[in-house]
Scaffold this motif. Structure first.
Motif, PDB file in Angstrom:
ATOM      1  N   TRP A 111       0.815  -1.205   0.000  1.00  0.00           N
ATOM      2  CA  TRP A 111       0.000   0.000   0.000  1.00  0.00           C
ATOM      3  C   TRP A 111       0.855   1.264   0.000  1.00  0.00           C
ATOM      4  N   THR A 112       2.027   1.194   0.627  1.00  0.00           N
ATOM      5  CA  THR A 112       2.942   2.332   0.551  1.00  0.00           C
ATOM      6  C   THR A 112       3.338   2.596  -0.895  1.00  0.00           C
ATOM      7  N   THR A 113       3.648   1.517  -1.622  1.00  0.00           N
ATOM      8  CA  THR A 113       4.043   1.648  -3.025  1.00  0.00           C
ATOM      9  C   THR A 113       2.874   2.124  -3.883  1.00  0.00           C
ATOM     10  N   VAL A 114       1.688   1.610  -3.618  1.00  0.00           N
ATOM     11  CA  VAL A 114       0.501   2.041  -4.354  1.00  0.00           C
ATOM     12  C   VAL A 114       0.277   3.541  -4.157  1.00  0.00           C
ATOM     13  N   GLY A 115       0.447   3.996  -2.925  1.00  0.00           N
ATOM     14  CA  GLY A 115       0.284   5.421  -2.656  1.00  0.00           C
ATOM     15  C   GLY A 115       1.260   6.280  -3.433  1.00  0.00           C
ATOM     16  N   LEU A 116       2.498   5.792  -3.577  1.00  0.00           N
ATOM     17  CA  LEU A 116       3.494   6.529  -4.351  1.00  0.00           C
ATOM     18  C   LEU A 116       3.119   6.584  -5.821  1.00  0.00           C
ATOM     19  N   TYR A 117       2.662   5.453  -6.360  1.00  0.00           N
ATOM     20  CA  TYR A 117       2.231   5.427  -7.759  1.00  0.00           C
ATOM     21  C   TYR A 117       1.102   6.415  -7.996  1.00  0.00           C
ATOM     22  N   GLN A 118       0.112   6.411  -7.119  1.00  0.00           N
ATOM     23  CA  GLN A 118      -1.030   7.300  -7.302  1.00  0.00           C
ATOM     24  C   GLN A 118      -0.626   8.764  -7.150  1.00  0.00           C
ATOM     25  N   ALA A 119       0.270   9.042  -6.215  1.00  0.00           N
ATOM     26  CA  ALA A 119       0.723  10.419  -6.016  1.00  0.00           C
ATOM     27  C   ALA A 119       1.447  10.956  -7.249  1.00  0.00           C
ATOM     28  N   GLU A 120       2.127  10.078  -7.975  1.00  0.00           N
ATOM     29  CA  GLU A 120       2.855  10.481  -9.174  1.00  0.00           C
ATOM     30  C   GLU A 120       1.993  10.392 -10.436  1.00  0.00           C
ATOM     31  N   GLY A 121       0.742   9.939 -10.286  1.00  0.00           N
ATOM     32  CA  GLY A 121      -0.165   9.872 -11.427  1.00  0.00           C
ATOM     33  C   GLY A 121       0.004   8.653 -12.303  1.00  0.00           C
ATOM     34  N   TYR A 122       0.644   7.613 -11.781  1.00  0.00           N
ATOM     35  CA  TYR A 122       0.838   6.395 -12.549  1.00  0.00           C
ATOM     36  C   TYR A 122      -0.284   5.400 -12.283  1.00  0.00           C
ATOM     37  N   ARG A 123      -0.417   4.451 -13.196  1.00  0.00           N
ATOM     38  CA  ARG A 123      -1.425   3.402 -13.044  1.00  0.00           C
ATOM     39  C   ARG A 123      -1.054   2.495 -11.874  1.00  0.00           C
ATOM     40  N   VAL A 124      -2.062   2.040 -11.143  1.00  0.00           N
ATOM     41  CA  VAL A 124      -1.836   1.141 -10.006  1.00  0.00           C
ATOM     42  C   VAL A 124      -1.160  -0.135 -10.498  1.00  0.00           C
ATOM     43  N   PRO A 125      -0.057  -0.548  -9.886  1.00  0.00           N
ATOM     44  CA  PRO A 125       0.653  -1.746 -10.351  1.00  0.00           C
ATOM     45  C   PRO A 125       0.111  -3.019  -9.699  1.00  0.00           C
ATOM     46  N   GLN A 126       0.485  -4.131 -10.277  1.00  0.00           N
ATOM     47  CA  GLN A 126       0.231  -5.427  -9.655  1.00  0.00           C
ATOM     48  C   GLN A 126       1.432  -5.827  -8.816  1.00  0.00           C
ATOM     49  N   PHE A 127       1.169  -6.705  -7.843  1.00  0.00           N
ATOM     50  CA  PHE A 127       2.214  -7.221  -6.973  1.00  0.00           C
ATOM     51  C   PHE A 127       2.141  -8.742  -6.956  1.00  0.00           C
ATOM     52  N   HIS A 128       3.267  -9.384  -7.275  1.00  0.00           N
ATOM     53  CA  HIS A 128       3.329 -10.842  -7.259  1.00  0.00           C
ATOM     54  C   HIS A 128       2.213 -11.461  -8.107  1.00  0.00           C
ATOM     55  N   GLY A 129       1.943 -10.836  -9.253  1.00  0.00           N
ATOM     56  CA  GLY A 129       0.993 -11.401 -10.196  1.00  0.00           C
ATOM     57  C   GLY A 129      -0.465 -11.084  -9.944  1.00  0.00           C
TER      58      GLY A 129
END
Length: 357
Positions: A111-129
């Motif tokens: 969730w920390t990583t998801v928050g960074l992606y969203q803050a930078e305007g990137y698409r939400v990534p997948q984790f471990h498939g």
């Protein structure tokens, strides 16, 4: 209750937050994981052709910020007194379902990583498939787990109705009962897998799904050929058992290849679809309930197209895989309606000495 989503563990839970650097190498598209299938559609074949590599990791878990977060969290919180504190504070249902301190670190760092992606305007990534999901109690993918459970309950309910309606003397009675038990086992493991993804639960989910498809082919063979030529269905049954054993052995002892597993399930699924549709076409003038069977196989394969909609979970709960599982629940009622009608027809024709088609 729903677990916290967009922030790391609070200091009271001994989580060490990292600085928030900009995520590196953000990808614009992510390859979806090859989720388990019951009766795969042509869509899965397309996905296989489009994907030449198997998925074992995803953009999110490749990010240095995620890896560093997990590493520091585990080193700080999952040893010694802090680990004992985590274990003493952990709810019993979480411990019983196999959630560990490391799992909790991965969840919070995700969730920390998801928050960074969203803050930078990137698409939400997948984790471990897989997409990030908000846990509910011990359920890692709550919507898919609930959908799998409801599919299993629908299957069980209709099996009980079948047993109460169809006499044991019906020619297909025991074959259909066995098919239902195989299906119930598959939905059980699907529920377990979506509750907690582990090496064992993933394998059981995949293998049991394949078993359902293979047994569906055997069911079709018995209905179309075996009643008149039992030796043929017996031979096909042996071949299917050998195929299943080889499939499981390869994935277990040689390579758990997601692409191969998808291709294998797609192939046998299409064979199953075509065989049933051919039977429906041949009997459309003599069996008034033939349309139920045809509609079931078309629906099951058509609904699998929902997997192509692969999108980040709505409210971090509902993704395309969960929607697919939810959409198949009503199909059980139509399928068993067909099985009941056909079993009673076979019983009546046997009593009258009429040749079964």
């Amino acid at each position: 209750m729903w677990t916290a989503g967009f922030k790391p563990l609070s200091p009271s839970r001994a989580f060490v937050s990292l600085d928030r650097p900009r995520p590196s190498a953000m990808a614009s598209a992510f390859l979806p994981r090859c989720t388990s299938v019951r009766l795969p559609a042509l869509a899965t074949v397309v996905l296989v052709l489009l994907s030449a590599t198997t998925v074992q990791s995803s953009q999110g878990d490749k990010e240095p910020v995620y890896r560093d977060c997990v590493k520091q969290c585990v080193q700080t919180n999952c040893t010694g007194a802090r680990l004992r504190g985590f274990q003493s504070a952990q709810p019993q249902y979480m411990a019983l379902t196999g959630w560990t301190c490391r799992d909790d670190c991965r969840y919070q760092c995700m969730w920390t990583t998801v928050g960074l992606y969203q803050a930078e305007g990137y698409r939400v990534p997948q984790f471990h498939g897989k997409w990030p999901f908000a846990r509910f109690l011990c359920f890692e993918e709550p919507a898919s787990a609930l959908a799998s459970l409801l599919n299993g309950l629908a299957c069980l309910l209709m099996l009980l109705r079948y047993r109460s309606t169809v006499p044991r003397q019906s020619p297909m009675y025991h074959t259909i009962n066995a098919f239902s038990l195989v299906s119930l086992n598959a939905w059980f493991w699907s529920t377990v897998f979506h509750t907690k993804d582990t090496y064992l639960t993933e394998k059981m989910d995949y293998f049991c799904a394949t078993a359902v498809i293979l047994y569906s082919i055997y069911l079709c063979c018995v209905r179309t050929l075996g009643l008149r030529r039992p030796a043929v269905s017996s031979m096909v049954g042996v071949l299917l058992i050998l195929a299943f054993t080889s499939h499981v052995s390869y994935l277990t002892f040689i390579s758990f290849d997601y692409g191969y597993n998808m291709a294998a399930n797609a192939t046998i699924g299409m064979a199953n679809l075509l065989w049933w549709l051919c039977w429906c076409w041949q009997n459309r003038r003599t069996l008034p309930y033939w349309w139920k069977c045809g509609l079931v196989v078309v629906l099951l394969h058509g609904l699998a197209l929902l997997e192509l909609l692969d999108f980040p979970p709505l409210l971090w709960v509902l993704d395309a895989h969960a929607v697919w599982h939810l959409s198949t629940i009503p199909v059980h009622f139509l399928f068993y309606s067909f099985l009941i009608d056909d079993s009673l027809y076979l019983l009546n024709t046997e009593k009258m000495g009429v040749k079964v088609e």
